[in-house]
Design an enzyme around this catalytic site. Sequence first.
Site, PDB file in Angstrom:
ATOM      1  N   PHE A   1      -8.173  -5.500  -5.682  1.00 52.57           N
ATOM      2  CA  PHE A   1      -8.653  -4.063  -5.255  1.00 52.57           C
ATOM      3  C   PHE A   1      -9.588  -4.279  -3.842  1.00 52.57           C
ATOM      4  O   PHE A   1      -9.819  -5.360  -3.436  1.00 52.57           O
ATOM      5  CB  PHE A   1      -9.720  -3.543  -6.269  1.00 52.57           C
ATOM      6  CG  PHE A   1     -10.990  -4.419  -6.669  1.00 52.57           C
ATOM      7  CD1 PHE A   1     -12.254  -4.245  -6.117  1.00 52.57           C
ATOM      8  CD2 PHE A   1     -10.839  -5.421  -7.539  1.00 52.57           C
ATOM      9  CE1 PHE A   1     -13.249  -5.199  -6.357  1.00 52.57           C
ATOM     10  CE2 PHE A   1     -11.748  -6.347  -7.718  1.00 52.57           C
ATOM     11  CZ  PHE A   1     -13.004  -6.093  -7.184  1.00 52.57           C
ATOM     12  N   CYS A   2      -9.763  -3.149  -3.366  1.00 51.88           N
ATOM     13  CA  CYS A   2     -10.639  -3.240  -1.987  1.00 51.88           C
ATOM     14  C   CYS A   2     -11.386  -1.896  -1.955  1.00 51.88           C
ATOM     15  O   CYS A   2     -11.265  -0.932  -2.931  1.00 51.88           O
ATOM     16  CB  CYS A   2      -9.797  -3.602  -0.693  1.00 51.88           C
ATOM     17  SG  CYS A   2      -8.493  -2.495  -0.739  1.00 51.88           S
ATOM     18  N   THR A   3     -11.914  -1.734  -0.897  1.00 53.17           N
ATOM     19  CA  THR A   3     -12.795  -0.333  -0.535  1.00 53.17           C
ATOM     20  C   THR A   3     -12.149   0.848  -0.905  1.00 53.17           C
ATOM     21  O   THR A   3     -12.198   1.841  -1.559  1.00 53.17           O
ATOM     22  CB  THR A   3     -13.440  -0.316   0.582  1.00 53.17           C
ATOM     23  OG1 THR A   3     -14.380  -1.452   0.774  1.00 53.17           O
ATOM     24  CG2 THR A   3     -14.399   0.906   0.727  1.00 53.17           C
TER      25      THR A   3
ATOM     26  N   CYS B   1      -6.011  -4.239  -0.159  1.00 56.22           N
ATOM     27  CA  CYS B   1      -5.388  -4.882  -1.290  1.00 56.22           C
ATOM     28  C   CYS B   1      -3.655  -4.354  -1.245  1.00 56.22           C
ATOM     29  O   CYS B   1      -3.023  -5.174  -1.846  1.00 56.22           O
ATOM     30  CB  CYS B   1      -5.885  -4.476  -2.682  1.00 56.22           C
ATOM     31  SG  CYS B   1      -6.289  -2.645  -2.727  1.00 56.22           S
TER      32      CYS B   1
ATOM     33  N   ILE C   1     -11.735   1.182  -4.533  1.00 57.28           N
ATOM     34  CA  ILE C   1     -13.009   1.497  -5.111  1.00 57.28           C
ATOM     35  C   ILE C   1     -13.573   2.937  -5.029  1.00 57.28           C
ATOM     36  O   ILE C   1     -13.972   3.551  -6.084  1.00 57.28           O
ATOM     37  CB  ILE C   1     -14.039   0.554  -4.715  1.00 57.28           C
ATOM     38  CG1 ILE C   1     -13.534  -0.998  -4.918  1.00 57.28           C
ATOM     39  CG2 ILE C   1     -15.321   0.683  -5.571  1.00 57.28           C
ATOM     40  CD1 ILE C   1     -14.257  -2.083  -4.219  1.00 57.28           C
TER      41      ILE C   1
END
Length: 312
Positions: free
Chosen positions: A177-179, A184, A206
């Site tokens: 996952f990433c912002t 990702c 996220i």
Amino acid sequence: MTQPIVVAALYKFVTLSDYVELREPLLQAMVDNGIKGTLLIADEGINGTVSGSREGIDGLMAWLKSDPRLIDIDHKESYCDEQPFYRTKVKLKKEIVTLGVEGVDPNKSVGTYVEPKDWNALITDPEVLLIDTRNDYEVSIGTFEGAIDPKTTSFREFPEYIKAHFDPAVHKKVAMFCTGGIRCEKASSYMLGEGFEEVYHLKGGILKYLEEVPEQESQWRGECFVFDNRVTVRHDLTEGDYDQCHACRTPISAEDRASEHYSPGVSCPHCWDSLSEKTRRSAIDRQKQIELAKARNQPHPIGRNYRLPSEA
């Protein structure tokens, strides 16, 4: 009543062979709609975070979607009371998120997207290896329960971290996952190329998870770093409690700001003893100009030293 400013994080991996020619009309569309922020364009797609009025954001998104290649461009929205950006920019890039590995192309190969509503079930599976693809300064203020922190300072370090710590023959299921989803997504393309067969990533990142999953059901812990003047957002996507050091760009808490080593715009407890004299003098001069501009109610003459997602 003043309408809140809309902040839109957007990206899409798509072949834009005419991206150089696209720069000027895209910049004009931003200006015409009163949009602030930065968009990055490259042969592999578009990425960035922008802000403006409701009408302005809608106008820009309509302009983007008028291009058949961008008709389904992904974007997430949040709101704030003050303009989070100072300038309007379109930058030409080699990559819209910089991994630095030749041949990685999410337009050709990408992992399995996981909707926010299905994310909790995946990451609580004991067989799943959960990796936070963001950098150390982002992870330090918030991440998912049980996530592995690669402790990278740049996305360019991610490939070496994977090679050094994980084996496709051993780690069968990987979730990342990433912002906002872009980092990702590219990481999943890289990992498939390295032989990992079952690779998942959080669709929309996220920010989409925080938007859709109720806090009482959430596996998220802490606040989420964002690449604008808000610095962080809470679970309800309102502006968080962190500021950012202009010198080292580290998120700083109320406790950090109370430290004797904190000087607004100049240094913080994380960098006060490592700044060169040249950097310190430059930071002091910049802060003076910012304070003068603020007193005159003018735009900041020198923008804050925020990292862009593609360059972090």
